[in-house]
Design a protein around this motif. Structure first.
Motif, short mmCIF file in Angstrom:
data_model
loop_
_atom_site.label_atom_id
_atom_site.label_comp_id
_atom_site.label_asym_id
_atom_site.label_seq_id
_atom_site.Cartn_x
_atom_site.Cartn_y
_atom_site.Cartn_z
N UNK A 164 -2.55 19.30 -7.25
CA UNK A 164 -1.92 18.15 -6.62
C UNK A 164 -2.85 17.63 -5.54
N UNK A 165 -3.10 16.31 -5.56
CA UNK A 165 -3.96 15.68 -4.56
C UNK A 165 -3.21 14.52 -3.91
N UNK A 166 -3.67 14.11 -2.74
CA UNK A 166 -3.07 12.99 -2.03
C UNK A 166 -4.05 11.80 -2.07
N UNK A 167 -3.52 10.63 -2.37
CA UNK A 167 -4.33 9.41 -2.45
C UNK A 167 -3.56 8.24 -1.86
N UNK A 168 -4.26 7.13 -1.70
CA UNK A 168 -3.65 5.88 -1.25
C UNK A 168 -3.92 4.81 -2.29
N UNK A 169 -2.86 4.12 -2.70
CA UNK A 169 -2.97 3.00 -3.63
C UNK A 169 -2.94 1.73 -2.80
N UNK A 170 -3.92 0.83 -2.97
CA UNK A 170 -3.93 -0.40 -2.17
C UNK A 170 -2.77 -1.33 -2.55
N UNK A 171 -2.44 -2.23 -1.66
CA UNK A 171 -1.43 -3.25 -1.96
C UNK A 171 -1.98 -4.14 -3.08
N UNK A 188 0.86 -1.18 0.00
CA UNK A 188 0.00 0.00 0.00
C UNK A 188 0.90 1.23 0.00
N UNK A 189 0.49 2.25 -0.75
CA UNK A 189 1.32 3.44 -0.88
C UNK A 189 0.47 4.70 -0.77
N UNK A 190 0.93 5.63 0.08
CA UNK A 190 0.33 6.96 0.15
C UNK A 190 1.16 7.83 -0.78
N UNK A 191 0.51 8.63 -1.59
CA UNK A 191 1.25 9.44 -2.56
C UNK A 191 0.50 10.71 -2.91
N UNK A 192 1.26 11.69 -3.39
CA UNK A 192 0.67 12.88 -3.98
C UNK A 192 0.77 12.70 -5.50
N UNK A 193 -0.21 13.26 -6.21
CA UNK A 193 -0.20 13.11 -7.66
C UNK A 193 -0.68 14.37 -8.35
N UNK A 194 -0.23 14.50 -9.59
CA UNK A 194 -0.67 15.56 -10.47
C UNK A 194 -1.05 14.89 -11.79
N UNK A 195 -2.25 15.14 -12.26
CA UNK A 195 -2.71 14.56 -13.53
C UNK A 195 -2.21 15.45 -14.67
N UNK A 196 -1.64 14.81 -15.67
CA UNK A 196 -1.07 15.52 -16.82
C UNK A 196 -1.62 14.90 -18.10
N UNK A 197 -1.91 15.75 -19.06
CA UNK A 197 -2.30 15.29 -20.39
C UNK A 197 -1.32 15.88 -21.38
N UNK A 198 -0.86 15.05 -22.31
CA UNK A 198 0.07 15.55 -23.33
C UNK A 198 0.02 14.63 -24.53
N UNK A 199 0.71 15.04 -25.58
CA UNK A 199 0.87 14.12 -26.70
C UNK A 199 2.06 13.22 -26.38
N UNK A 200 2.12 12.10 -27.06
CA UNK A 200 3.15 11.09 -26.76
C UNK A 200 4.55 11.66 -26.91
N UNK A 201 4.77 12.54 -27.90
CA UNK A 201 6.10 13.10 -28.12
C UNK A 201 6.58 13.95 -26.95
N UNK A 202 5.66 14.62 -26.25
CA UNK A 202 6.02 15.49 -25.13
C UNK A 202 5.98 14.79 -23.79
#
Length: 188
Positions: A102-109, A27-41
């Motif tokens: 930026x948001x904080x979430x938990x990813x289950x094991x 299990x992991x606690x993490x901060x994340x930022x969602x990003x959208x881009x084209x594959x080249x970038x």
């Protein structure tokens, strides 16, 4: 300049892909930022976001707790657009202000199949192909509720030498081990 160009070219060519099989991811606690881009970038945007999150963590005195990773939310091959989350594991749960990028979430094991790329990210597609191939070959089933992720053990954030970069590619699976397929023999 010729020596520099040859060195860069050589670093790009040197890579290896190694299957590590089924692994347990805690299990992991993490901060994340969602990003959208084209594959080249993708690479540039990803590491700009990682630097932004490093600064965010320092400003709020958040203790990083492991290597940064990305979760691939959606890849549209036809349009060339990618939506992904750039994530930094932290030690404790943290609440961000509403509307923050930026948001904080938990990813289950979970259990996942892991393949490791040592070398430049331009070879990432080969590593993804390999991990998918191994899931099929070993009769494993991908979990529908968790997205694939890449963990950057050694990255451009720590060294400019691309032949030293180590990236783990993990696809979550339903199994906790590789099943042994019993091939029955038929007698006539």
């Amino acid at each position: 300049l010729i020596n520099i160009a040859n060195n860069i070219s050589e670093n790009l060519k040197n890579f290896s892909i190694k299957n590590e099989g089924v692994v347990s991811i805690p299990e992991t606690i993490y901060i994340k930022q969602v990003v959208e881009s084209n594959i080249e970038s993708l690479g540039d945007k990803m590491f700009q976001s990682m630097e932004h999150m490093n600064n965010f963590a320092k400003n709020f005195e958040l203790e990083p707790y492991g290597s940064p990773f990305t979760i691939f939310e959606n890849i549209d091959v036809l349009s060339g657009n990618v939506k992904y989350s750039v994530c930094m594991p932290i030690k404790n749960l943290f609440h961000t202000a509403e509307g923050s990028d930026i948001v904080c979430e938990t990813k289950p094991a979970f259990y996942g199949y892991k393949t490791v790329l040592k070398g430049d990210y331009i070879h990432s597609d080969k590593a993804w192909e390999e991990v998918k191939k191994q899931i099929t070959t070993n009769n494993l089933t991908q979990r529908a509720d968790l997205k694939p992720l890449s963990i950057y053990k050694t990255s451009i954030l720590t060294t400019q030498r691309s032949n030293e970069w180590i990236t783990e590619f993990i696809i979550p699976i339903n199994e906790a081990f590789i099943p042994i397929v019993d091939e029955q023999t038929t007698s006539r």
